[in-house]
Design an enzyme around this catalytic site. Structure first.
Site, short mmCIF file in Angstrom:
data_model
loop_
_atom_site.label_atom_id
_atom_site.label_comp_id
_atom_site.label_asym_id
_atom_site.label_seq_id
_atom_site.Cartn_x
_atom_site.Cartn_y
_atom_site.Cartn_z
N ARG A 183 51.93 33.14 30.05
CA ARG A 183 53.17 33.38 30.80
C ARG A 183 53.08 34.66 31.64
NH1 ARG A 183 55.71 28.90 29.31
NH2 ARG A 183 55.67 28.37 27.10
N GLY B 50 50.57 30.09 18.49
CA GLY B 50 51.41 30.52 17.37
C GLY B 50 52.23 29.36 16.82
N SER C 41 64.05 32.63 15.01
CA SER C 41 62.76 32.00 15.29
C SER C 41 62.76 30.53 14.93
CB SER C 41 61.64 32.71 14.52
OG SER C 41 60.46 31.94 14.57
N ASP D 224 61.08 32.46 26.17
CA ASP D 224 59.78 32.43 26.85
C ASP D 224 59.89 32.64 28.36
OD1 ASP D 224 58.41 31.99 24.48
OD2 ASP D 224 58.59 29.81 24.63
N LYS E 158 54.90 38.28 21.10
CA LYS E 158 54.49 36.98 21.63
C LYS E 158 52.98 37.00 21.88
CE LYS E 158 58.52 35.04 21.52
NZ LYS E 158 58.76 33.96 20.57
N LYS F 265 56.14 21.73 25.56
CA LYS F 265 55.14 22.16 24.57
C LYS F 265 55.71 22.07 23.16
CE LYS F 265 53.59 26.56 24.75
NZ LYS F 265 53.79 27.25 23.46
C1 S3P Z 1 58.64 27.90 19.82
C2 S3P Z 1 59.50 28.90 19.46
C3 S3P Z 1 59.52 30.23 20.08
C4 S3P Z 1 58.76 30.24 21.41
C5 S3P Z 1 57.46 29.51 21.33
C6 S3P Z 1 57.67 28.06 20.93
C7 S3P Z 1 58.69 26.61 19.10
O1 S3P Z 1 58.89 31.15 19.21
O2 S3P Z 1 58.54 31.57 21.82
O3 S3P Z 1 56.79 29.53 22.58
O4 S3P Z 1 58.11 25.62 19.59
O5 S3P Z 1 59.33 26.57 18.04
P1 S3P Z 1 59.70 31.90 18.04
O6 S3P Z 1 60.09 30.90 17.05
O7 S3P Z 1 58.71 32.88 17.49
O8 S3P Z 1 60.85 32.55 18.73
#
Ligand code: S3P
Length: 462
Positions: free
Chosen positions: A417, A113, A186, A342, A369, A40
């Site tokens: 999830r 997100g 993050s 995750d 999350k 993803k």
């Molecule tokens: C992601 C980063 C993570 C993860 C999300 C995907 C990404 O989030 O939890 O499912 O693709 O950069 P955070 O950056 O908030 O930790």
């Protein structure tokens, strides 16, 4: 509907599936092999960076889940030509860095997100305006973590009172580079800044006290961006990323590996059913994503890694799991959290079936999350007869070493999830485990049920 929206057909950030539950029954074991859907995180980045390249990017193995569709639809609304040629094969006609257009409607990012935060970065350094909104889960999630650095770069962002969606972002026509230390580990915040920096003169610096997934850095490098990554020496794994803007990106062909976050579900299902033997082909094992393999090994369920190779700048391998006679409890080092952030909901399921008490801490990020994943999994496990203790930054799971009772209907809180983790729990529970809403699964793993059932689970829609 604009001409751009019609060019990619019936995709959007809106859920197409209707709410309806699902149920998972105990099975003897899992057997067989399969390939996983595309990663993803890498799929989002392939579309976004393809959109900024000069020329045509060919993507294979793109994840066709709701979240990635939300990214494709938003980019299309901003003037990027995006076409699906066949399953997983997509073509992006990039407009070049700094050439996106103001969309003629609100961008509905659904549950995603990653789409929202990364696209905010993309918009922040271009003189365009975008309204972002999302579903009930996304509208609760904190956006101040991206609003703060992007505002420093010159974007003007007006959000609903407390830094939540809906929000309006007006990108800057004279963006400024920043030197920014991430207050939370993050990859989304890091990537938002890197994307904004692409159209910003000078060099922007992102300092991360703990390394997070580096898919953006790898892809930017492959497309010719001026980007360097240095170990910071300040923390155990910290990094300093420097990127010089006003860049021109060259299109590359991108092959998206299988998603290790999706692989975690069959891996844990096999780990909790003794005698299981499964092989998952072509899974991305980027070391900044592969913490789940370490955690499972510590619990007595090592994954055998075969056929290691590199595809599209990412390490890939086949993963083999043999379900052990019993799982051991674990006290997991909190430093591993960013490397498997995750995967905790499904790891809690493994802990529920293990012998003894497992302790997971350093997980405050799980509370923001798609749902509060500590609270959601604490409720799910205790409803299924597993004793748990919720702490502010984690969960203690008192595994019994025997099949959990099950027999409950779990609330999924619009969180894919949580939905999949509960169904994995059902594979090893005395009584079936149900979920109230299976629709969120389509955000990241639309073929979850057929794929799991082909390996031997008994998961049905209600
Ligand atoms: C992601 C980063 C993570 C993860 C999300 C995907 C990404 O989030 O939890 O499912 O693709 O950069 P955070 O950056 O908030 O930790």
């Amino acid at each position: 509907m604009s001409a751009h929206e019609t060019s990619i057909g019936p995709i959007s950030g809106q859920k197409s599936s209707k709410a309806g539950g699902a149920q998972s029954k105990c099975v003897a074991h899992l057997k067989g092999q399969c390939s996983l859907p595309g990663d993803k995180s890498i799929s989002h980045r392939a579309l976004m960076l393809g959109a900024l390249a000069v020329g045509r990017t060919h993507i294979t193995g793109l994840l066709e889940g709701e979240d990635v569709h939300a990214t494709a639809a938003a980019l299309s609304a901003m003037g990027v030509g995006i076409r699906r040629e066949s399953p997983g094969q997509w073509v992006v006609d990039g407009v070049g860095v700094g050439a996106l257009q103001t969309p003629d409607n609100i961008l509905d990012m659904g549950n995603s997100g990653t789409s929202t935060r990364l696209l905010m970065g993309l918009v922040a350094s271009q003189p365009i305006r975008c309204f972002f909104t999302g579903d009930g889960s996304l509208r609760k999630r904190p956006m101040n973590r991206v609003i703060a650095p992007l505002s420093q770069m010159g974007a003007v962002i007006e959000s609903r009172g407390d830094g939540r969606l809906p929000l309006l972002i007006t990108g800057s026509d004279s963006p400024m580079p920043i030197d920014y230390t991430l207050p939370v580990a993050s990859a989304q915040v890091k990537s938002a800044i890197l994307l904004a920096a692409l159209n910003t003169p000078g060099t922007s610096v992102v300092r991360e006290p703990k390394a997070t997934r580096d898919h953006s850095e790898r892809m930017l490098k492959a497309m010719g961006a001026q980007i360097t990554v240095e170990e910071s020496g300040t923390g155990e794994t910290g990094r300093i990323i420097r990127i010089t803007g006003e860049a021109e990106l060259s299109p590359v062909d991108i092959s998206v590996p299988g998603d290790i976050s999706s692989a975690a579900f069959p891996l844990v299902a096999a780990a909790i059913r003794p005698g299981s033997q499964i092989r998952l082909k072509g899974v991305g094992i980027n070391p900044l994503r592969a913490g789940i393999l370490t955690a499972l090994e510590q619990m007595g369920a090592p994954v055998t890694i075969e056929n290691r190779r590199e595809e599209g700048g990412e390490p890939v391998a086949d993963l083999v799991m043999t379900g052990p006679e019993r799982l051991k409890a674990v006290t997991l080092d909190p430093a591993i959290a960013p490397l498997m952030i995750d995967e905790f909901p499904v790891l809690f399921v493994a802990a529920a079936c293990a012998q003894g008490s497992s302790r997971f801490t350093g997980l405050e990020e799980l509370r923001v999350k798609e749902s509060d994943r500590i609270a959601a999994m604490a409720a799910a496990l205790s409803a299924c007869g597993v004793a748990v203790e919720e702490v502010p930054d984690g969960l203690i799971v008192h595994g019994t070493g025997s099949p959990p009772l099950g027999g409950a209907t779990i609330t999924t809180h619009l969180d894919h999830r949580i939905a999949m983790s509960a169904l994995v729990l059902g594979c090893a529970s005395d009584r079936p485990v149900s979920i109230d809403d299976a629709a969120p699964i389509t955000t990241s793993f639309p073929d979850f049920m057929p794929l799991m059932n082909a390996l031997g689970t008994e998961i049905t829609l209600l």
